[in-house]
Design a protein around this motif. Sequence first.
Motif, PDB file in Angstrom:
ATOM      1  N   ALA A 161      -7.926  -5.367   5.740  1.00 59.54           N
ATOM      2  CA  ALA A 161      -8.991  -5.947   6.394  1.00 59.54           C
ATOM      3  C   ALA A 161      -8.145  -7.252   6.804  1.00 59.54           C
ATOM      4  O   ALA A 161      -8.041  -7.811   8.054  1.00 59.54           O
ATOM      5  N   ILE A 166     -11.415   2.520   7.291  1.00 59.88           N
ATOM      6  CA  ILE A 166     -10.294   2.290   6.338  1.00 59.88           C
ATOM      7  C   ILE A 166      -9.953   0.575   6.365  1.00 59.88           C
ATOM      8  O   ILE A 166      -9.409   0.029   5.651  1.00 59.88           O
ATOM      9  N   GLN A 196      -9.582   3.115  -7.574  1.00 60.80           N
ATOM     10  CA  GLN A 196      -8.913   2.113  -7.321  1.00 60.80           C
ATOM     11  C   GLN A 196      -9.294   0.633  -7.953  1.00 60.80           C
ATOM     12  O   GLN A 196      -8.567  -0.105  -8.212  1.00 60.80           O
ATOM     13  N   SER A 247      -8.632  -4.310  -4.146  1.00 58.28           N
ATOM     14  CA  SER A 247      -9.946  -5.026  -4.065  1.00 58.28           C
ATOM     15  C   SER A 247     -10.287  -4.380  -2.629  1.00 58.28           C
ATOM     16  O   SER A 247     -11.703  -4.601  -2.446  1.00 58.28           O
ATOM     17  N   ASN A 256       0.766  -1.217   0.032  1.00 47.23           N
ATOM     18  CA  ASN A 256       0.003   0.125   0.032  1.00 47.23           C
ATOM     19  C   ASN A 256       0.981   1.392   0.221  1.00 47.23           C
ATOM     20  O   ASN A 256       0.465   2.183  -0.770  1.00 47.23           O
ATOM     21  N   ASN A 273       4.050   6.911   4.735  1.00 48.29           N
ATOM     22  CA  ASN A 273       4.212   7.377   3.290  1.00 48.29           C
ATOM     23  C   ASN A 273       3.234   8.559   2.900  1.00 48.29           C
ATOM     24  O   ASN A 273       2.490   8.922   3.692  1.00 48.29           O
ATOM     25  N   ASP A 327     -11.143   6.101  -2.665  1.00 48.95           N
ATOM     26  CA  ASP A 327     -11.589   6.556  -4.149  1.00 48.95           C
ATOM     27  C   ASP A 327     -11.992   5.071  -5.089  1.00 48.95           C
ATOM     28  O   ASP A 327     -10.890   4.756  -5.528  1.00 48.95           O
TER      29      ASP A 327
HETATM   30  N1  LIG Z   1      -0.450   3.695   2.476  1.00 51.41           N
HETATM   31  C1  LIG Z   1      -1.498   4.428   2.033  1.00 51.41           C
HETATM   32  N2  LIG Z   1      -1.384   5.700   1.596  1.00 51.41           N
HETATM   33  C2  LIG Z   1      -2.594   6.241   1.089  1.00 51.41           C
HETATM   34  N3  LIG Z   1      -3.931   5.482   0.983  1.00 51.41           N
HETATM   35  C3  LIG Z   1      -4.123   4.175   1.503  1.00 51.41           C
HETATM   36  C4  LIG Z   1      -2.566   3.660   1.906  1.00 51.41           C
HETATM   37  N4  LIG Z   1      -3.136   2.424   2.335  1.00 51.41           N
HETATM   38  C5  LIG Z   1      -4.210   2.356   2.171  1.00 51.41           C
HETATM   39  N5  LIG Z   1      -4.773   3.483   1.558  1.00 51.41           N
HETATM   40  C6  LIG Z   1      -6.300   3.331   1.122  1.00 51.41           C
HETATM   41  O1  LIG Z   1      -7.215   2.707   1.670  1.00 51.41           O
HETATM   42  C7  LIG Z   1      -7.726   1.923   0.886  1.00 51.41           C
HETATM   43  C8  LIG Z   1      -7.761   0.271   1.502  1.00 51.41           C
HETATM   44  O2  LIG Z   1      -6.695  -0.168   1.201  1.00 51.41           O
HETATM   45  P1  LIG Z   1      -6.596  -1.839   1.267  1.00 51.41           P
HETATM   46  O3  LIG Z   1      -5.179  -2.315   1.179  1.00 51.41           O
HETATM   47  O4  LIG Z   1      -7.368  -2.277   2.265  1.00 51.41           O
HETATM   48  O5  LIG Z   1      -7.110  -1.890  -0.261  1.00 51.41           O
HETATM   49  P2  LIG Z   1      -6.536  -1.921  -1.563  1.00 51.41           P
HETATM   50  O6  LIG Z   1      -5.195  -1.635  -1.588  1.00 51.41           O
HETATM   51  O7  LIG Z   1      -7.676  -0.909  -2.313  1.00 51.41           O
HETATM   52  O8  LIG Z   1      -6.809  -3.370  -2.348  1.00 51.41           O
HETATM   53  P3  LIG Z   1      -5.979  -4.563  -1.963  1.00 51.41           P
HETATM   54  O9  LIG Z   1      -7.137  -5.586  -1.380  1.00 51.41           O
HETATM   55  O10 LIG Z   1      -5.433  -4.944  -3.391  1.00 51.41           O
HETATM   56  O11 LIG Z   1      -4.846  -4.204  -0.861  1.00 51.41           O
HETATM   57  C9  LIG Z   1      -7.009   1.777  -0.402  1.00 51.41           C
HETATM   58  O12 LIG Z   1      -7.917   1.585  -1.496  1.00 51.41           O
HETATM   59  C10 LIG Z   1      -6.418   3.152  -0.271  1.00 51.41           C
HETATM   60  O13 LIG Z   1      -7.598   4.308  -0.873  1.00 51.41           O
END
Ligand SMILES: Nc1ncnc2c1ncn2[C@@H]1O[C@H](COP(=O)(O)OP(=O)(O)OP(=O)(O)O)[C@@H](O)[C@H]1O
Length: 359
Positions: free
Chosen positions: A314, A291, A303, A309, A251, A278, A299
């Motif tokens: 989670a 979150i 995404q 996903s 992330n 970050n 967004d």
């Molecule tokens: N390090 C970060 N910097 C900025 N926004 C973040 C960061 N980590 C997560 N987010 C936000 O939180 C949301 C949820 O993150 P999450 O990792 O649960 O899902 P994802 O990255 O969209 O999908 P994946 O299941 O592939 O990880 C992301 O879609 C993003 O918008």
Amino acid sequence: MQWKLILINVLVISVVIWLAGVSVKDFACLLVGQYHLVGEDKSRFFDSTMQFYLLRASLLAIVVASVIHYFFINRILVPLQKLVESTRLMTEGNYPKPLPVLSPDEIGRLTRDFNHLVFTLKKTEESRKQMLSDISHELRTPLTNLKGYLEALSSGILQGDQTLYHMLYQESIHLTELVEELHQLTIWEARKMKPLSFEKVDVQEFMENCLQNFKLELQNKEMKVHVSMTPETVWMDKDGMKQVLNNLLKNAIQYDVGRKLTVTGKSIDKKYIITITNIGQPIPEEMQPRIFEPFFRVDPSRQRHTGGSGLGLAIVKEIVEQHGGNVGLHSNKNEHSFWFSIQKVESAFDCHEAESRCV
Ligand SMILES: Nc1ncnc2c1ncn2[C@@H]1O[C@H](COP(=O)(O)OP(=O)(O)OP(=O)(O)O)[C@@H](O)[C@H]1O
Ligand SMILES: [Mg+2]
């Protein structure tokens, strides 16, 4: 039930009063007879008067005891009757309203625990329904896309080219990743029942190894990495913790816009806190508490395009909580610090966890 209890108690009280009365009367008569204190007429009069007063006192005692008993029994039975009624509602698939806790005794505690049970079951059911609706929603769009394009291609309406095939390939990758992440989440949720394989691990070394896997991606994005961790040995299930760090680092690289990644680790009491920071797009304050929920994205349209996903965090939360830790986000405008805590080796955790949990 209520009347049965009252009847039994009235019977018990009557027997006790009758026994006590008869004993007192016999003893008094014995004394009067033994010492020839009065004549025969007076003795008989004494007997009957005594009998009359004893009978009156006994009846009065029974009535008063029954009234007091009725109020006490009611205090116990009314909440029990309500519990029975609420349990019946639950067996019919309904969730009853919370019952009032009227006393601090066992009945009160039972009612409080029952209310908590109903609340937990309701919440679990709601999140299960929400999860099912989210999954179908997530799968519908890519599957409809794939179906539409493949139909058009197979019937000759559309001519395939490199770009189209690539787009279909991306869509299939998104689907595979979504299913894989769902599988991971389910596996970790199911592992709640099973003990994790805890090991003592040097946290600095572990972090270095995890960062190594992202070397290429960090180079490609020209990101500078700053690591500052106090040395510590922690308890962890290595596979689980690797997934936690992978998801957080992925992330931090994926959503970074500041080309800087900071990893810190420090001991606070019995816990060790790891924070990954970050610079990214701002995360609105009202969204921050959500979150770590499955399928939550800041967004969704952006995404979905990049393939996220919304399950990564989670999975992080589930694994960290199974380690007895917590997760959180500190966000200051566009600087995001995702943190989690883990148990240090000297903490009470190593004693209270069964030995079988440790390798
Ligand atoms: N390090 C970060 N910097 C900025 N926004 C973040 C960061 N980590 C997560 N987010 C936000 O939180 C949301 C949820 O993150 P999450 O990792 O649960 O899902 P994802 O990255 O969209 O999908 P994946 O299941 O592939 O990880 C992301 O879609 C993003 O918008
Ligand atoms: Mg992610």
